[in-house]
Design an enzyme around this catalytic site. Structure first.
Site, short mmCIF file in Angstrom:
data_model
loop_
_atom_site.label_atom_id
_atom_site.label_comp_id
_atom_site.label_asym_id
_atom_site.label_seq_id
_atom_site.Cartn_x
_atom_site.Cartn_y
_atom_site.Cartn_z
N GLY A 46 -5.22 2.57 3.95
CA GLY A 46 -5.31 3.83 3.21
C GLY A 46 -6.30 3.75 2.07
CD GLN A 51 -7.81 3.06 -3.40
OE1 GLN A 51 -7.32 3.73 -2.50
NE2 GLN A 51 -7.77 1.74 -3.39
CB CYS A 88 -4.23 -1.85 -3.76
SG CYS A 88 -5.21 -0.43 -4.28
CG LEU A 89 -8.63 -1.08 0.74
CD1 LEU A 89 -9.24 0.15 1.39
CD2 LEU A 89 -9.08 -2.35 1.45
CG HIS A 130 -0.53 2.13 -2.04
ND1 HIS A 130 -0.31 0.86 -2.55
CD2 HIS A 130 -1.84 2.39 -2.23
CE1 HIS A 130 -1.46 0.40 -3.03
NE2 HIS A 130 -2.41 1.30 -2.84
CD GLU A 131 -3.76 4.91 -0.09
OE1 GLU A 131 -4.53 5.18 -1.03
OE2 GLU A 131 -3.63 3.75 0.36
CG HIS A 134 -4.30 4.97 -5.44
ND1 HIS A 134 -4.71 4.10 -6.42
CD2 HIS A 134 -4.17 4.22 -4.31
CE1 HIS A 134 -4.81 2.87 -5.91
NE2 HIS A 134 -4.48 2.92 -4.63
CO CO Z 1 -4.38 1.37 -3.27
#
Ligand code: CO
Length: 159
Positions: A46, A51, A88-89, A130-131, A134
């Site tokens: 995701g 991000q 997380c990326l 999670h997304e 953000h």
């Molecule tokens: Co993330």
């Protein structure tokens, strides 16, 4: 399509709240296309707008069942909780245990402004939570119960 740079840990933009999308236009479509390409290139499940430095309430998620583009999502139902490993990326090579719902139901808009409802369990439910966090400037590390040590991570991968 084009790859976008992923904002990393320490960048204060990650703590900012995103605004709702108002215009479902070509600019939004290009952004979503770029986010999809960036997600697949990174190997994550995701990616949220913030991000890639865009403070809009958008995210792309693919847990292996095809891509869904979430615009202005709202969780309308949650069931159960469990402790799961999360990363997380924007936080490369950092993983921790987080408590997440087992099931969530979400209302969202697609890129054309059409409303949908989707239900998800386990990893998909986790990815949505999670997304969507953000979008409120909340990163997983602020919710982590305990970070995993590299050797623990290795062990979990081998299991
Ligand atoms: Co993330």
């Amino acid at each position: 399509m084009a790859l976008r740079n992923i904002v990393k840990d320490g960048d204060p933009v990650l703590l900012k709240k995103s605004r709702e999308v108002q215009k479902f236009d070509q600019r939004l479509h290009t952004l979503l296309d770029d986010m999809q390409e960036t997600l697949y290139e990174s190997g994550g499940v995701g990616l949220a707008g913030v991000q890639v430095g865009v403070l809009r309430r958008i995210a792309v998620i693919d847990v292996g069942e095809g891509l869904i583009e979430f615009i202005n999502p709202k969780i309308i139902e949650k069931k159960g909780t469990h402790q799961v490993v999360e990363g997380c990326l924007s936080f490369p090579d950092q993983y921790g245990i987080v408590e997440r719902p087992v099931y969530v139901k979400t209302e969202y808009f697609d890129r054309f402004g059409k409303k949908h409802i989707v239900e998800g369990e386990d990893l998909f439910a986790q990815a949505m939570c999670h997304e969507f966090d953000h979008m409120d400037g909340v990163v997983f590390k602020s919710k982590v119960l305990r970070m995993l040590r590299p050797e623990e991570l290795q062990q979990r991968r081998e299991e």
